[in-house]
Design an enzyme around this catalytic site. Sequence first.
Site, short mmCIF file in Angstrom:
data_model
loop_
_atom_site.label_atom_id
_atom_site.label_comp_id
_atom_site.label_asym_id
_atom_site.label_seq_id
_atom_site.Cartn_x
_atom_site.Cartn_y
_atom_site.Cartn_z
N ASP A 131 46.04 31.87 39.26
CA ASP A 131 45.26 32.46 40.36
C ASP A 131 43.96 32.03 40.30
OD1 ASP A 131 44.69 34.07 42.68
OD2 ASP A 131 45.02 35.79 41.72
N PHE A 191 49.89 37.59 48.19
CA PHE A 191 50.43 38.08 46.91
C PHE A 191 52.10 37.95 46.86
CE2 PHE A 191 51.75 41.12 43.78
CZ PHE A 191 50.63 41.22 42.75
N VAL A 192 52.76 37.22 45.84
CA VAL A 192 53.80 37.03 45.71
C VAL A 192 54.54 37.85 44.66
CG1 VAL A 192 53.71 34.64 46.95
CG2 VAL A 192 53.53 34.71 44.42
N GLY A 234 55.16 38.18 32.79
CA GLY A 234 55.71 37.25 34.10
C GLY A 234 56.41 36.02 33.86
P1 IMP Z 1 44.14 34.88 37.17
O1 IMP Z 1 43.46 35.07 35.95
O2 IMP Z 1 43.32 35.20 38.28
O3 IMP Z 1 44.43 33.18 37.22
O4 IMP Z 1 45.29 35.83 37.18
C1 IMP Z 1 46.33 35.75 36.49
C2 IMP Z 1 47.44 36.62 36.68
O5 IMP Z 1 47.39 37.78 37.60
C3 IMP Z 1 48.90 36.07 36.63
O6 IMP Z 1 49.30 36.00 35.43
C4 IMP Z 1 49.63 37.31 37.27
O7 IMP Z 1 49.98 38.42 36.32
C5 IMP Z 1 48.58 37.77 38.21
N1 IMP Z 1 48.88 37.49 39.52
C6 IMP Z 1 48.03 36.73 40.39
N2 IMP Z 1 48.50 36.39 41.46
C7 IMP Z 1 49.57 37.30 41.62
C8 IMP Z 1 50.61 37.10 42.66
O8 IMP Z 1 50.54 36.71 43.82
N3 IMP Z 1 51.94 38.02 42.48
C9 IMP Z 1 51.79 38.55 41.16
N4 IMP Z 1 51.08 38.53 40.13
C10 IMP Z 1 49.86 37.75 40.43
#
Ligand code: IMP
Length: 183
Positions: free
Chosen positions: A107, A156-157, A51
């Site tokens: 996130d 979700f984006v 990403g």
């Molecule tokens: P975290 O561990 O919850 O911070 O998740 C991070 C990962 O979740 C990011 O690097 C993304 O790959 C994925 N992610 C979280 N929110 C989104 C979203 O809104 N769109 C796409 N991927 C997301």
Amino acid sequence: MRPRGAVLADPVLDRMLHSQDEIAERVAELGAAISEDYRGQEVALVTVLRGGLIFLADLCRRVDVPVTLDFMAISSYAGGGGAVRITKDLDDPIEGRHVLVVEDIVDTGLTLHYLLKMLRQRRPATLEVCTLLDKDARRIADLPLRYRGFACPDRFVVGYGLDLGGRFRNLPFIATLKDEVMG
Ligand code: IMP
């Protein structure tokens, strides 16, 4: 060019959250701030595949101090509370270097929390984070985000590197998905 808030043609996309122009402007500002803060030093930009790739490609060209680029890939353990396994490690050592982790979105912060813990063990001189999007409503791990492009709503984006099941990474803008798509 379609403006922020525009309704999009793809049936699963809802609205444009950040246009191509808006992203370019913000990336330039972030690049300028990073250049200022690291003046006289070399920065190791470390990105998590896949990403972060698009953001990194644009950001690094807006930074005017010397940089190196390196990549990691990780996968989450199912039910692992955010614990991650490295599936592709960095190619170069980071000991004694100024490391800036470039992320597409933070996130809950759990992935980044584990990643930073792993990187810290390699004793970089400094370790900071630059994220394009900060979805802080869902944050669990308290993280120091030195640079942040935009605050992100709790939706979700997709686009500009962010995917839904592998799709939409190549959109030049960032869009929200229709609620019914996410269930
Ligand atoms: P975290 O561990 O919850 O911070 O998740 C991070 C990962 O979740 C990011 O690097 C993304 O790959 C994925 N992610 C979280 N929110 C989104 C979203 O809104 N769109 C796409 N991927 C997301």
